[in-house]
Design an enzyme around this catalytic site. Structure first.
Site, mmCIF file in Angstrom:
data_model
loop_
_atom_site.group_PDB
_atom_site.id
_atom_site.type_symbol
_atom_site.label_atom_id
_atom_site.label_comp_id
_atom_site.label_asym_id
_atom_site.label_seq_id
_atom_site.Cartn_x
_atom_site.Cartn_y
_atom_site.Cartn_z
ATOM 1 N N LYS A 178 0.888 -1.167 0.000
ATOM 2 C CA LYS A 178 0.000 0.000 0.000
ATOM 3 C C LYS A 178 0.925 1.217 0.000
ATOM 4 O O LYS A 178 1.581 1.540 0.988
ATOM 5 C CB LYS A 178 -0.871 0.009 1.259
ATOM 6 C CG LYS A 178 -1.846 1.176 1.305
ATOM 7 C CD LYS A 178 -1.365 2.222 2.307
ATOM 8 C CE LYS A 178 -2.213 3.448 2.301
ATOM 9 N NZ LYS A 178 -1.772 4.417 1.258
ATOM 10 N N GLU A 197 -0.625 7.825 -1.331
ATOM 11 C CA GLU A 197 -1.675 8.209 -2.285
ATOM 12 C C GLU A 197 -1.107 9.026 -3.447
ATOM 13 O O GLU A 197 -1.702 9.032 -4.527
ATOM 14 C CB GLU A 197 -2.770 9.011 -1.556
ATOM 15 C CG GLU A 197 -3.711 8.150 -0.707
ATOM 16 C CD GLU A 197 -3.140 7.706 0.643
ATOM 17 O OE1 GLU A 197 -1.973 8.025 0.957
ATOM 18 O OE2 GLU A 197 -3.874 7.018 1.386
ATOM 19 N N GLU A 224 9.366 2.394 10.706
ATOM 20 C CA GLU A 224 10.458 3.322 10.371
ATOM 21 C C GLU A 224 9.825 4.702 10.310
ATOM 22 O O GLU A 224 9.156 5.042 9.336
ATOM 23 C CB GLU A 224 11.051 2.975 8.996
ATOM 24 C CG GLU A 224 11.757 1.632 8.927
ATOM 25 C CD GLU A 224 13.120 1.637 9.598
ATOM 26 O OE1 GLU A 224 13.545 2.696 10.109
ATOM 27 O OE2 GLU A 224 13.750 0.573 9.634
ATOM 28 N N CYS A 249 13.886 11.290 6.076
ATOM 29 C CA CYS A 249 13.750 11.002 7.512
ATOM 30 C C CYS A 249 15.059 11.259 8.242
ATOM 31 O O CYS A 249 15.064 11.723 9.375
ATOM 32 C CB CYS A 249 13.285 9.571 7.705
ATOM 33 S SG CYS A 249 14.243 8.374 6.791
HETATM 34 P P1 NAD Z 1 2.441 9.317 6.294
HETATM 35 O O1 NAD Z 1 2.530 8.702 7.619
HETATM 36 O O2 NAD Z 1 1.429 10.360 6.090
HETATM 37 O O3 NAD Z 1 2.180 8.221 5.181
HETATM 38 C C1 NAD Z 1 2.951 7.044 5.067
HETATM 39 C C2 NAD Z 1 2.078 5.943 4.523
HETATM 40 O O4 NAD Z 1 1.148 5.589 5.531
HETATM 41 C C3 NAD Z 1 1.240 6.345 3.307
HETATM 42 O O5 NAD Z 1 1.135 5.247 2.439
HETATM 43 C C4 NAD Z 1 -0.104 6.641 3.931
HETATM 44 O O6 NAD Z 1 -1.195 6.507 3.052
HETATM 45 C C5 NAD Z 1 -0.167 5.591 5.004
HETATM 46 N N1 NAD Z 1 -1.084 5.860 6.086
HETATM 47 C C6 NAD Z 1 -1.146 6.953 6.872
HETATM 48 N N2 NAD Z 1 -2.128 6.823 7.792
HETATM 49 C C7 NAD Z 1 -2.690 5.607 7.577
HETATM 50 C C8 NAD Z 1 -3.769 4.893 8.187
HETATM 51 N N3 NAD Z 1 -4.436 5.392 9.188
HETATM 52 N N4 NAD Z 1 -4.090 3.682 7.686
HETATM 53 C C9 NAD Z 1 -3.403 3.157 6.655
HETATM 54 N N5 NAD Z 1 -2.382 3.783 6.036
HETATM 55 C C10 NAD Z 1 -2.031 4.990 6.484
HETATM 56 O O7 NAD Z 1 3.901 9.803 6.040
HETATM 57 P P2 NAD Z 1 4.427 10.700 4.859
HETATM 58 O O8 NAD Z 1 4.031 12.094 5.115
HETATM 59 O O9 NAD Z 1 4.073 10.080 3.570
HETATM 60 O O10 NAD Z 1 6.012 10.520 5.080
HETATM 61 C C11 NAD Z 1 6.734 11.382 5.881
HETATM 62 C C12 NAD Z 1 7.173 10.759 7.193
HETATM 63 O O11 NAD Z 1 7.827 9.511 6.960
HETATM 64 C C13 NAD Z 1 8.172 11.604 7.918
HETATM 65 O O12 NAD Z 1 7.869 11.651 9.289
HETATM 66 C C14 NAD Z 1 9.478 10.885 7.688
HETATM 67 O O13 NAD Z 1 10.474 11.183 8.629
HETATM 68 C C15 NAD Z 1 9.050 9.474 7.696
HETATM 69 N N6 NAD Z 1 10.011 8.608 7.010
HETATM 70 C C16 NAD Z 1 10.732 7.708 7.729
HETATM 71 C C17 NAD Z 1 11.670 6.897 7.120
HETATM 72 C C18 NAD Z 1 12.475 5.902 7.915
HETATM 73 O O14 NAD Z 1 13.048 5.005 7.316
HETATM 74 N N7 NAD Z 1 12.563 6.016 9.223
HETATM 75 C C19 NAD Z 1 11.861 7.003 5.742
HETATM 76 C C20 NAD Z 1 11.116 7.922 5.025
HETATM 77 C C21 NAD Z 1 10.167 8.715 5.677
#
Ligand code: NAD
Length: 457
Positions: free
Chosen positions: A156, A159, A230, A264
């Site tokens: 998944k 979006e 992560e 991140c």
């Molecule tokens: P996000 O949490 O908004 O989205 C990440 C994924 O989770 C997307 O596919 C989103 O649709 C899904 N998602 C969110 N809420 C959900 C729910 N309730 N049910 C099902 N799916 C859900 O994050 P983002 O804004 O896309 O990414 C940015 C964040 O990711 C930052 O905080 C960044 O630091 C972190 N990040 C961490 C790493 C790592 O390896 N530690 C790597 C890249 C990004």
């Protein structure tokens, strides 16, 4: 529109293409296909799996430019940065093709009265929930080890990166992966909760925000499913001293604006010793002001590109405004363009330590710089974070930097380098940055049944 799967060009905020959500019937079919595929995939040999994963690695490399173009249009990454990402993703897939069999071989254990062996068996279907910031690399990190483990994957993706998701699925298909072993789905959040609850799904890995991590971990916990998270970081980047402040500023800047600051492990808190602080800040401002707006699909030198979406750009703009209201000093940049996701890279100083904004992750091109006057103060500030993902410490005296690095509580720490990019080292964090590890052989151990077999004499 906010949650619809779509390609929305951040250069002008125009929607280029939309994708329908999967129907509930399609979700059922996907789970059935995954279950059926696992019955065969779990018994394929490491050699057979490696041949497919290795072919996928090759295709990722061959199509790096094409994948870079998709990323540029979907989330504003410049084409060369995207091509580099796809190429590196190929290295990651290859690493698992080359090393999984050896790492996961049965281990004999000496026991009295019989023979015992510990083996690593596949678990079944796993769900990977991925973010948009590295649309190919994040998927490779999860798919590489778990396909080699003999698990099946439902992806998944974010979006706003549906085409990257589809391209990855297509590459695996062309590499010869049997039907159902890796399935990309445009699911709603409610459908994701149903997938996690399905008894055939054995684990979930999420890369993303703390908010999403907490939500998914909660659903997984309720259903007693293993989770790897992560999440975000406010990584410290400590400069204790420098004989060349100009280069130190250039390096810090390059890391902070990579991927429009949406990394991140970006150096979100740049911590600088007081005797070089003023000169360092001046250099950062000079560099920031030398950057001009560019087109990610047609990139040039010293350019900044849009953030991933208008929404992301509005969020960082709001964070910076709130930081300024708390007393921070916006030295340059921080201008949000109308009707696009362009946000000019900013230099921010004097953000009060301990304020709400200080603890926030600024997921965009904002260099936050802090002044300290001793190593002790640098360590205290570096550890003053709810997260603990990565970090770096710089000094002309390597031993001095190691001494400080040894006291920093993060999953990854560097000395005299911003970040080491490689498949061989484990990637992950402590505190609210999540738990579990991706990359390296450690990732192979996250979703396997470490089963012992004891045969009595
Ligand atoms: P996000 O949490 O908004 O989205 C990440 C994924 O989770 C997307 O596919 C989103 O649709 C899904 N998602 C969110 N809420 C959900 C729910 N309730 N049910 C099902 N799916 C859900 O994050 P983002 O804004 O896309 O990414 C940015 C964040 O990711 C930052 O905080 C960044 O630091 C972190 N990040 C961490 C790493 C790592 O390896 N530690 C790597 C890249 C990004």
């Amino acid at each position: 529109m906010a949650n619809q799967y779509r390609v929305q060009n951040p250069v002008n905020n125009e929607v280029v293409e939309t994708f329908d959500y999967a129907t509930d019937q399609e979700i059922k079919d996907i789970l059935d296909r995954s279950e059926a595929a696992f019955k065969t995939w779990r018994h394929t040999s490491y050699e057979e799996r490696a041949a497919i994963v290795s072919k996928a690695a090759q295709l990722l490399k061959e199509r790096s430019e094409e994948l870079g173009k998709i990323m540029a249009q979907e989330m504003g990454k410049s084409v060369p940065e995207g091509a580099w990402e796809a190429d590196f993703s190929g290295d990651i897939m290859q690493f698992y093709a080359d090393h999984a069999a050896e790492h996961s071989a049965d281990q004999k254990v000496d026991v009295p009265g019989g023979k015992a062996v510990v083996r690593r068996l596949p678990l079944g279907t796993l769900l990977g929930i991925m973010p948009w910031n590295f649309p190919v690399y994040q998927v490779a990190r999860f798919a590489g080890p778990n396909l080699m483990n003999g698990n099946c994957i439902i992806l998944k993706h974010a979006e706003i990166t549906p085409k990257s998701a589809a391209a990855f699925e297509e590459i695996l298909k062309e590499a010869g992966l049997p039907d159902g072993v890796f399935i990309n789905v445009y699911a709603t959040h409610d459908q994701i909760a149903d997938i996690i609850a399905d008894p055939r799904v054995q684990g979930v890995s999420l890369t993303g925000s703390e908010r999403a991590g907490a939500k998914i971990a909660e659903t997984a916990g309720r259903n007693l499913k293993k989770v790897v998270l992560e999440l975000g970081g406010t990584d410290p980047y400590v400069i204790l001293d420098s004989a060349d402040i100009k280069t130190a500023a250039q390096d810090a800047w390059a890391k902070r604006v990579q991927n429009a600051g949406q990394v991140c492990t970006s150096n979100k808190r740049i911590i600088v010793m007081d005797d070089i602080y003023d000169e360092f800040v001046d250099e950062m401002v000079k560099i920031a002001e030398s950057f001009k707006k560019g087109d990610p699909s047609n990139p040039g030198e010293n350019e900044y590109y849009p953030m991933s979406s208008r929404q992301a750009a509005e969020l960082i703009d709001d964070q910076v405004k709130r930081a300024v209201a708390k007393g921070a000093n916006l030295r340059t940049g921080g201008v949000l363009e109308d009707n696009s996701a362009y946000y000019s890279p900013a230099v921010l100083t004097d953000l009060p330590v301990g304020s709400d904004e200080y603890y926030e992750e600024f997921f965009g091109p904002v260099a936050e710089i802090y002044k300290v006057s001793s190593e002790e103060e640098a360590v205290e500030l570096a550890n003053n974070s709810y997260q603990g993902l990565g970090g770096a410490v710089f000094s002309e005296d390597t031993e001095r930097a190691i001494k400080v690095a040894d006291q920093i509580d993060t999953g990854m720490i560097h000395v005299n380098l911003g970040q080491y990019f490689s498949a061989v080292l484990p990637f992950g964090g402590v505190k609210r940055s999540g738990f579990g590890r991706e990359l390296s052989v450690f990732a192979l151990d996250e979703f396997v049944n470490k089963q012992y077999l004891y045969v009595n004499d």
